[in-house]
Design a protein around this motif. Structure first.
Motif, PDB file in Angstrom:
ATOM      1  N   ARG A   1       7.929   2.831   9.596  1.00  0.00           N
ATOM      2  CA  ARG A   1       8.201   2.454  10.986  1.00  0.00           C
ATOM      3  C   ARG A   1       8.882   3.608  11.721  1.00  0.00           C
ATOM      4  NH1 ARG A   1       9.838  -2.533   9.143  1.00  0.00           N
ATOM      5  NH2 ARG A   1      12.032  -2.029   9.488  1.00  0.00           N
ATOM      6  N   LEU A   2       9.851   4.255  11.056  1.00  0.00           N
ATOM      7  CA  LEU A   2      10.532   5.403  11.649  1.00  0.00           C
ATOM      8  C   LEU A   2       9.551   6.553  11.884  1.00  0.00           C
ATOM      9  CD1 LEU A   2      13.878   5.402   9.617  1.00  0.00           C
ATOM     10  CD2 LEU A   2      13.575   4.832  12.035  1.00  0.00           C
TER      11      LEU A   2
ATOM     12  N   GLU B   1     -10.426  -3.419  12.574  1.00  0.00           N
ATOM     13  CA  GLU B   1      -9.487  -4.553  12.602  1.00  0.00           C
ATOM     14  C   GLU B   1      -8.814  -4.734  11.262  1.00  0.00           C
ATOM     15  OE1 GLU B   1     -11.180  -8.169  14.019  1.00  0.00           O
ATOM     16  OE2 GLU B   1     -11.945  -7.258  15.855  1.00  0.00           O
ATOM     17  N   ASP B   2      -9.574  -4.592  10.182  1.00  0.00           N
ATOM     18  CA  ASP B   2      -8.999  -4.782   8.843  1.00  0.00           C
ATOM     19  C   ASP B   2      -7.949  -3.714   8.563  1.00  0.00           C
ATOM     20  OD1 ASP B   2     -10.612  -6.945   8.443  1.00  0.00           O
ATOM     21  OD2 ASP B   2     -12.181  -5.821   7.369  1.00  0.00           O
ATOM     22  N   THR B   3      -8.269  -2.443   8.919  1.00  0.00           N
ATOM     23  CA  THR B   3      -7.302  -1.356   8.675  1.00  0.00           C
ATOM     24  C   THR B   3      -6.054  -1.564   9.525  1.00  0.00           C
ATOM     25  OG1 THR B   3      -9.136   0.150   8.214  1.00  0.00           O
ATOM     26  CG2 THR B   3      -7.002   1.151   8.684  1.00  0.00           C
ATOM     27  N   THR B   4      -6.247  -1.950  10.774  1.00  0.00           N
ATOM     28  CA  THR B   4      -5.111  -2.196  11.660  1.00  0.00           C
ATOM     29  C   THR B   4      -4.212  -3.272  11.081  1.00  0.00           C
ATOM     30  OG1 THR B   4      -6.431  -1.579  13.594  1.00  0.00           O
ATOM     31  CG2 THR B   4      -4.450  -2.870  14.008  1.00  0.00           C
TER      32      THR B   4
ATOM     33  N   MET C   1       0.848  -1.195   0.000  1.00  0.00           N
ATOM     34  CA  MET C   1       0.000   0.000   0.000  1.00  0.00           C
ATOM     35  C   MET C   1       0.879   1.239   0.000  1.00  0.00           C
ATOM     36  SD  MET C   1      -3.086   1.093   2.567  1.00  0.00           S
ATOM     37  CE  MET C   1      -4.248  -0.084   1.896  1.00  0.00           C
ATOM     38  N   ASN C   2       0.379   2.302  -0.578  1.00  0.00           N
ATOM     39  CA  ASN C   2       1.099   3.563  -0.675  1.00  0.00           C
ATOM     40  C   ASN C   2       1.462   4.084   0.721  1.00  0.00           C
ATOM     41  OD1 ASN C   2       1.425   6.506  -0.812  1.00  0.00           O
ATOM     42  ND2 ASN C   2       1.052   6.172  -2.994  1.00  0.00           N
TER      43      ASN C   2
ATOM     44  N   GLU D   1       0.877  -4.841   8.567  1.00  0.00           N
ATOM     45  CA  GLU D   1       1.582  -5.576   7.498  1.00  0.00           C
ATOM     46  C   GLU D   1       2.525  -4.641   6.750  1.00  0.00           C
ATOM     47  OE1 GLU D   1      -1.453  -7.333   5.088  1.00  0.00           O
ATOM     48  OE2 GLU D   1      -1.853  -8.952   6.528  1.00  0.00           O
ATOM     49  N   HIS D   2       2.050  -3.401   6.514  1.00  0.00           N
ATOM     50  CA  HIS D   2       2.899  -2.445   5.802  1.00  0.00           C
ATOM     51  C   HIS D   2       4.100  -2.057   6.665  1.00  0.00           C
ATOM     52  CE1 HIS D   2       3.809   0.749   2.902  1.00  0.00           C
ATOM     53  NE2 HIS D   2       4.125   1.487   3.981  1.00  0.00           N
TER      54      HIS D   2
END
Length: 201
Positions: free
Chosen positions: A37-38, A20-23, A1-2, A28-29
């Motif tokens: 992550r940073l 839950e789906d968005t989380t 995903m972008n 995963e991204h």
């Protein structure tokens, strides 16, 4: 995903309000994107009150002004308090000042018999009283320590009765609103044998 979409979702992800789906998609991204992550780590850092140097320099004069204002207010309060205390002490302790703001004259009468005659009251060794200050309440009081009721009447300087006779019990008072300022009035008393203290305030 972008990544931009993920970054837009991170505030909701941090607050725990994503579905839950968005989380699941965000996590995963994050597992495969170090940049996001940073970005998440930076967003999760607690905010500090550290301000840029320019802001600190700009605020400094206002802090001095506020401190100066607090000192001025404190000094004003102290001066006002001191003047109030000193003023009240002067009024209470200095007789002349007290007499200006709280005027009072007292006549003491000692009747040795029960003669049914009028006795002239003497206020400060004068057989008259003049209301020469705006602070007079124009009220006459038969002191509580007087022996009994008295009958009083008041005459003007020409001897005309301006307040007809009235009875006054010990500890009681009567307003004399009909009397005028700067006119000499004589007060006369009639009572049984005894000692009487009459105050005019």
């Amino acid at each position: 995903m972008n990544c931009n979409i993920i970054k837009d979702l991170l505030p909701s992800y941090i607050d725990g309000i994503c579905s839950e789906d968005t989380t699941k998609v965000v996590e995963e991204h994050l597992n495969c994107c170090e940049e996001c992550r940073l970005h998440l780590d930076v967003m999760e850092q607690p905010t500090t009150d550290i301000l840029p140097e320019e802001v600190i320099v700009a605020k400094a004069p206002f802090k001095k002004i506020n401190k100066k204002r607090r000192i001025q207010v404190l000094i004003t309060i102290l001066i006002t308090f001191s003047i109030t205390i000193i003023g009240s002490l002067v009024v209470q302790e200095v007789g002349a000042v007290n007499q200006i703001f709280f005027p009072m004259s007292t006549a003491t009468v000692n009747l040795t018999d029960d003669k049914d005659e009028w006795t002239t009251l003497y206020f400060d060794d004068k057989d008259y009283l003049k209301f020469d200050s705006v602070f007079w309440n124009k009220e006459i009081v038969n002191h509580a320590n007087s022996n009994s009721d008295v009958i009083l009447r008041i005459k003007d300087e020409n001897g005309h009765i301006v307040v007809d006779e009235f009875k006054l019990s010990p500890g009681k008072s009567v307003k004399l609103d009909e009397l005028k300022n700067n006119i000499k009035y004589s007060f006369e008393l009639k009572a049984k044998k005894g000692q009487f203290l009459i105050n005019v305030v």
